[in-house]
Design a protein around this motif. Structure first.
Motif, PDB file in Angstrom:
ATOM      1  N   ARG A 341       0.832  -1.207   0.000  1.00  0.00           N
ATOM      2  CA  ARG A 341       0.000   0.000   0.000  1.00  0.00           C
ATOM      3  C   ARG A 341       0.861   1.249   0.000  1.00  0.00           C
ATOM      4  O   ARG A 341       0.634   2.180  -0.773  1.00  0.00           O
ATOM      5  CB  ARG A 341      -0.908   0.014   1.236  1.00  0.00           C
ATOM      6  N   ARG A 342       1.854   1.288   0.883  1.00  0.00           N
ATOM      7  CA  ARG A 342       2.659   2.491   1.010  1.00  0.00           C
ATOM      8  C   ARG A 342       3.469   2.761  -0.255  1.00  0.00           C
ATOM      9  O   ARG A 342       3.629   3.912  -0.682  1.00  0.00           O
ATOM     10  CB  ARG A 342       3.585   2.394   2.226  1.00  0.00           C
ATOM     11  N   ALA A 343       3.993   1.709  -0.888  1.00  0.00           N
ATOM     12  CA  ALA A 343       4.729   1.891  -2.137  1.00  0.00           C
ATOM     13  C   ALA A 343       3.805   2.405  -3.234  1.00  0.00           C
ATOM     14  O   ALA A 343       4.159   3.308  -4.006  1.00  0.00           O
ATOM     15  CB  ALA A 343       5.397   0.585  -2.560  1.00  0.00           C
ATOM     16  N   ILE A 348       1.658   6.802  -6.689  1.00  0.00           N
ATOM     17  CA  ILE A 348       0.529   7.628  -7.139  1.00  0.00           C
ATOM     18  C   ILE A 348       0.823   9.102  -6.901  1.00  0.00           C
ATOM     19  O   ILE A 348       0.632   9.947  -7.796  1.00  0.00           O
ATOM     20  CB  ILE A 348      -0.762   7.189  -6.422  1.00  0.00           C
ATOM     21  N   ASP A 349       1.287   9.428  -5.709  1.00  0.00           N
ATOM     22  CA  ASP A 349       1.612  10.832  -5.414  1.00  0.00           C
ATOM     23  C   ASP A 349       2.692  11.350  -6.363  1.00  0.00           C
ATOM     24  O   ASP A 349       2.640  12.501  -6.825  1.00  0.00           O
ATOM     25  CB  ASP A 349       2.086  10.967  -3.968  1.00  0.00           C
ATOM     26  N   ASN A 353       2.784  14.620  -9.971  1.00  0.00           N
ATOM     27  CA  ASN A 353       3.693  15.716 -10.305  1.00  0.00           C
ATOM     28  C   ASN A 353       3.700  16.015 -11.799  1.00  0.00           C
ATOM     29  O   ASN A 353       4.096  17.110 -12.221  1.00  0.00           O
ATOM     30  CB  ASN A 353       5.121  15.374  -9.872  1.00  0.00           C
ATOM     31  N   PHE A 354       3.263  15.040 -12.616  1.00  0.00           N
ATOM     32  CA  PHE A 354       3.318  15.193 -14.069  1.00  0.00           C
ATOM     33  C   PHE A 354       1.940  15.501 -14.654  1.00  0.00           C
ATOM     34  O   PHE A 354       1.731  15.378 -15.862  1.00  0.00           O
ATOM     35  CB  PHE A 354       3.892  13.928 -14.700  1.00  0.00           C
ATOM     36  N   GLY A 355       0.992  15.897 -13.804  1.00  0.00           N
ATOM     37  CA  GLY A 355      -0.305  16.326 -14.291  1.00  0.00           C
ATOM     38  C   GLY A 355      -1.390  15.278 -14.244  1.00  0.00           C
ATOM     39  O   GLY A 355      -2.530  15.564 -14.619  1.00  0.00           O
ATOM     40  N   TYR A 356      -1.072  14.076 -13.807  1.00  0.00           N
ATOM     41  CA  TYR A 356      -2.107  13.053 -13.689  1.00  0.00           C
ATOM     42  C   TYR A 356      -2.920  13.266 -12.417  1.00  0.00           C
ATOM     43  O   TYR A 356      -2.394  13.698 -11.387  1.00  0.00           O
ATOM     44  CB  TYR A 356      -1.488  11.654 -13.672  1.00  0.00           C
ATOM     45  N   THR A 357      -4.204  12.941 -12.490  1.00  0.00           N
ATOM     46  CA  THR A 357      -5.005  12.902 -11.280  1.00  0.00           C
ATOM     47  C   THR A 357      -4.614  11.657 -10.484  1.00  0.00           C
ATOM     48  O   THR A 357      -4.067  10.692 -11.039  1.00  0.00           O
ATOM     49  CB  THR A 357      -6.495  12.824 -11.613  1.00  0.00           C
ATOM     50  N   PRO A 358      -4.890  11.623  -9.187  1.00  0.00           N
ATOM     51  CA  PRO A 358      -4.622  10.401  -8.420  1.00  0.00           C
ATOM     52  C   PRO A 358      -5.321   9.170  -9.010  1.00  0.00           C
ATOM     53  O   PRO A 358      -4.755   8.076  -9.008  1.00  0.00           O
ATOM     54  CB  PRO A 358      -5.141  10.742  -7.021  1.00  0.00           C
ATOM     55  N   GLU A 359      -6.557   9.360  -9.529  1.00  0.00           N
ATOM     56  CA  GLU A 359      -7.282   8.228 -10.114  1.00  0.00           C
ATOM     57  C   GLU A 359      -6.557   7.696 -11.348  1.00  0.00           C
ATOM     58  O   GLU A 359      -6.472   6.473 -11.557  1.00  0.00           O
ATOM     59  CB  GLU A 359      -8.706   8.636 -10.480  1.00  0.00           C
ATOM     60  N   GLN A 360      -6.056   8.586 -12.188  1.00  0.00           N
ATOM     61  CA  GLN A 360      -5.312   8.142 -13.367  1.00  0.00           C
ATOM     62  C   GLN A 360      -4.035   7.405 -12.973  1.00  0.00           C
ATOM     63  O   GLN A 360      -3.681   6.385 -13.563  1.00  0.00           O
ATOM     64  CB  GLN A 360      -4.978   9.344 -14.255  1.00  0.00           C
ATOM     65  N   ALA A 361      -3.349   7.935 -11.971  1.00  0.00           N
ATOM     66  CA  ALA A 361      -2.126   7.280 -11.515  1.00  0.00           C
ATOM     67  C   ALA A 361      -2.431   5.891 -10.957  1.00  0.00           C
ATOM     68  O   ALA A 361      -1.679   4.930 -11.194  1.00  0.00           O
ATOM     69  CB  ALA A 361      -1.434   8.139 -10.466  1.00  0.00           C
ATOM     70  N   TYR A 362      -3.510   5.756 -10.223  1.00  0.00           N
ATOM     71  CA  TYR A 362      -3.962   4.469  -9.692  1.00  0.00           C
ATOM     72  C   TYR A 362      -4.215   3.483 -10.836  1.00  0.00           C
ATOM     73  O   TYR A 362      -3.783   2.324 -10.794  1.00  0.00           O
ATOM     74  CB  TYR A 362      -5.232   4.718  -8.881  1.00  0.00           C
ATOM     75  N   ILE A 363      -4.883   3.941 -11.882  1.00  0.00           N
ATOM     76  CA  ILE A 363      -5.158   3.096 -13.050  1.00  0.00           C
ATOM     77  C   ILE A 363      -3.858   2.708 -13.757  1.00  0.00           C
ATOM     78  O   ILE A 363      -3.692   1.569 -14.208  1.00  0.00           O
ATOM     79  CB  ILE A 363      -6.135   3.819 -13.997  1.00  0.00           C
ATOM     80  N   LEU A 365      -0.871   2.262 -12.463  1.00  0.00           N
ATOM     81  CA  LEU A 365      -0.190   1.218 -11.692  1.00  0.00           C
ATOM     82  C   LEU A 365      -0.857  -0.139 -11.868  1.00  0.00           C
ATOM     83  O   LEU A 365      -0.201  -1.176 -11.772  1.00  0.00           O
ATOM     84  CB  LEU A 365      -0.186   1.574 -10.206  1.00  0.00           C
ATOM     85  N   SER A 366      -2.147  -0.136 -12.127  1.00  0.00           N
ATOM     86  CA  SER A 366      -2.893  -1.382 -12.226  1.00  0.00           C
ATOM     87  C   SER A 366      -2.844  -2.010 -13.606  1.00  0.00           C
ATOM     88  O   SER A 366      -3.095  -3.203 -13.747  1.00  0.00           O
ATOM     89  CB  SER A 366      -4.348  -1.129 -11.834  1.00  0.00           C
ATOM     90  N   THR A 367      -2.496  -1.237 -14.634  1.00  0.00           N
ATOM     91  CA  THR A 367      -2.583  -1.740 -16.012  1.00  0.00           C
ATOM     92  C   THR A 367      -1.232  -1.882 -16.712  1.00  0.00           C
ATOM     93  O   THR A 367      -1.025  -2.807 -17.493  1.00  0.00           O
ATOM     94  CB  THR A 367      -3.465  -0.812 -16.855  1.00  0.00           C
ATOM     95  N   VAL A 368      -0.321  -0.949 -16.468  1.00  0.00           N
ATOM     96  CA  VAL A 368       1.023  -1.035 -17.034  1.00  0.00           C
ATOM     97  C   VAL A 368       1.730  -2.261 -16.427  1.00  0.00           C
ATOM     98  O   VAL A 368       1.463  -2.597 -15.269  1.00  0.00           O
ATOM     99  CB  VAL A 368       1.796   0.266 -16.711  1.00  0.00           C
ATOM    100  N   PRO A 369       2.613  -2.944 -17.150  1.00  0.00           N
ATOM    101  CA  PRO A 369       3.311  -4.112 -16.569  1.00  0.00           C
ATOM    102  C   PRO A 369       4.281  -3.730 -15.455  1.00  0.00           C
ATOM    103  O   PRO A 369       5.504  -3.911 -15.543  1.00  0.00           O
ATOM    104  CB  PRO A 369       4.039  -4.714 -17.781  1.00  0.00           C
ATOM    105  N   VAL A 370       3.737  -3.181 -14.383  1.00  0.00           N
ATOM    106  CA  VAL A 370       4.512  -2.790 -13.218  1.00  0.00           C
ATOM    107  C   VAL A 370       5.019  -4.039 -12.503  1.00  0.00           C
ATOM    108  O   VAL A 370       4.306  -5.044 -12.388  1.00  0.00           O
ATOM    109  CB  VAL A 370       3.637  -1.940 -12.269  1.00  0.00           C
ATOM    110  N   GLU A 371       6.266  -3.991 -12.023  1.00  0.00           N
ATOM    111  CA  GLU A 371       6.857  -5.105 -11.282  1.00  0.00           C
ATOM    112  C   GLU A 371       6.792  -4.804  -9.794  1.00  0.00           C
ATOM    113  O   GLU A 371       7.307  -3.778  -9.330  1.00  0.00           O
ATOM    114  CB  GLU A 371       8.325  -5.302 -11.694  1.00  0.00           C
ATOM    115  N   SER A 372       6.165  -5.696  -9.037  1.00  0.00           N
ATOM    116  CA  SER A 372       6.114  -5.547  -7.580  1.00  0.00           C
ATOM    117  C   SER A 372       6.778  -6.757  -6.938  1.00  0.00           C
ATOM    118  O   SER A 372       6.547  -7.895  -7.350  1.00  0.00           O
ATOM    119  CB  SER A 372       4.672  -5.430  -7.097  1.00  0.00           C
TER     120      SER A 372
END
Length: 418
Positions: A341-343, A348-349, A353-363, A365-372
């Motif tokens: 959660r914290r990561a 998202i925060d 900084n690049f103009g995305y809304t928090p909701e867009q940033a959340y989306i 992270l969920s769709t791009v092939p992010v590695e966790s």
């Protein structure tokens, strides 16, 4: 092209499909087709919601979605010769959207209707539509992002035996009655609107293939929801389970009774918005084999798999770290859930900084092939979790060194998702 053994119609209701849909796990669901070891075949799939989402700019379909009938899955498909204790070998040969249906969607669900990993921070419904261009995708709701998807079936599993089904139901009922353990919960306090700890059998809107109506009524009382992964694999949502992957699934009933669906064009590790992948209708081409007595020979009780070699190639990431300390400063003991959660919240925060809304940033992270990853688990009291966002998916520079060059007004080009 492999023979199609299961057909769907994206313009028809789930109850009116060419082949009968299944949305629960139960050992008595009759197979819709039989295949032989070594055989290649094609399975067509609805999107997981059964055509409840529209290609438009409104999130009302996400907000008002009927969740009881989900997932809408294809199968069961029996494999000749497979018996309990074997391993079913499944090769994922190919998968993709239907040629005349090349789009998908991502949803953030309402707090009181599905929720999500960060539902306390994002309680309202949002939706993003993604258009497919070969292996690439982009969205009018998330500008300046384009990437190659790592497509995969969210659900691939075998039918449970009656004994295994009963164990599932018993242990999940026990969890609901016991409540959250303080050291595994994100917050110590619980509230009436918190998401449930488990999803017991729900006899409403049950679809069990070709099972007759009287048998469905009885089976619905015990049939397991398809939401969580279990010993039969099921809803694992593993983004790397893509083309070229080989999966070894435990067999619990005669014929194995393979079920698949919930196809994803792309997803980040965790699928964190709940409807967090780029969901799509489409097809998956499979080949099967059987390893006799494979569970004992391999020493496994759960599925194992070998990833394919068609993953998108990213070389540069921005990596965010999270630890077992929640947002209010409460220290947890080696809690990877809190660390994740914290990561994610930091990522998202950062993207705002690049103009995305928090909701867009959340989306994103969920769709791009992010590695966790769980980067460190041995150093008490904190587990370290990392979330790595590939820089190349953006049409601009998201490197931390670039932030000093961005005006205080941000990029200002990102439109809010619907």
């Amino acid at each position: 092209m492999p023979e199609t053994v299961f057909e769907v119609d994206v313009d028809a209701a789930p109850e009116e499909q060419p082949d009968p849909i299944v949305n629960r796990w139960h050992p008595d669901v009759p197979p819709v087709e039989r295949v032989s070891p070594g055989e290649k075949f094609r399975v067509e799939c609805l999107d997981w919601t059964g055509n409840q989402v529209n290609n438009d700019d409104s999130a009302s379909d996400i907000r008002d979605m009927r969740l009881d009938p989900n997932h809408h899955l294809s199968g069961p498909i029996a494999v000749d010769g497979a018996k309990p204790g074997d391993l079913l070998v499944v090769d994922i040969l190919d998968l993709g959207p239907f040629p005349d249906n090349e789009w998908g969607f991502t949803g953030i669900f309402e707090l009181d209707n599905g929720g999500g990993f960060l539902t306390d921070h994002f309680p309202n419904a949002r939706k993003a539509i993604w258009d497919f261009d070969g292996v690439y995708t982009s969205s009018r709701h998330v500008p300046d992002v384009r990437f190659a998807g790592l497509s995969h079936p969210g659900i691939l599993g075998t039918a449970p035996s009656h004994d295994l089904l009963e164990r599932w139901n018993e242990r999940e009922r026990d969890l609901i009655e016991r409540g959250p353990d303080d050291e595994t919960a994100v917050n110590h306090e619980t509230h009436d609107d918190d998401p449930p700890l488990a999803l017991p059998p729900e006899p409403n809107e049950v679809l069990l293939g070709d099972m007759d109506d009287e048998a469905v009524e009885e089976a619905a009382e015990k049939a397991a929801r398809t939401i969580p992964p279990r010993e039969n694999a099921g809803n694992c949502d593993i983004k790397n389970l893509s083309r070229g992957s080989r999966v070894y699934l435990p067999v619990f009933v005669e014929g194995a009774n393979l079920v698949t669906g919930d196809l994803h064009f792309s997803q980040g590790d965790g699928e964190i918005t709940f409807c967090g992948a780029i969901e799509m209708a489409g097809y998956v081409d499979l080949k099967v084999d059987v390893i006799e007595n494979g569970m004992e020979r391999f020493g496994v009780d759960h599925a194992i798999f070998k990833p394919g070699n068609v993953e998108p190639q990213f070389s540069e990431y921005v990596v965010f770290e999270g630890y077992s300390v929640d947002e209010d400063g409460t220290q947890h003991y080696k809690n990877a859930n809190v660390g994740m959660r914290r990561a994610c919240l930091d990522a998202i925060d950062y993207l705002t900084n690049f103009g995305y809304t928090p909701e867009q940033a959340y989306i994103i992270l969920s769709t791009v092939p992010v590695e966790s990853r769980i980067a460190g688990i041995v150093d008490l009291p904190n587990t370290c979790v990392t979330v790595s966002v590939p820089e190349a998916v953006f049409d601009f520079d998201v490197d931390p060194d670039s932030l000093a060059e961005i005006s205080s007004e941000g990029r200002g080009r990102a439109a809010r998702p619907s």
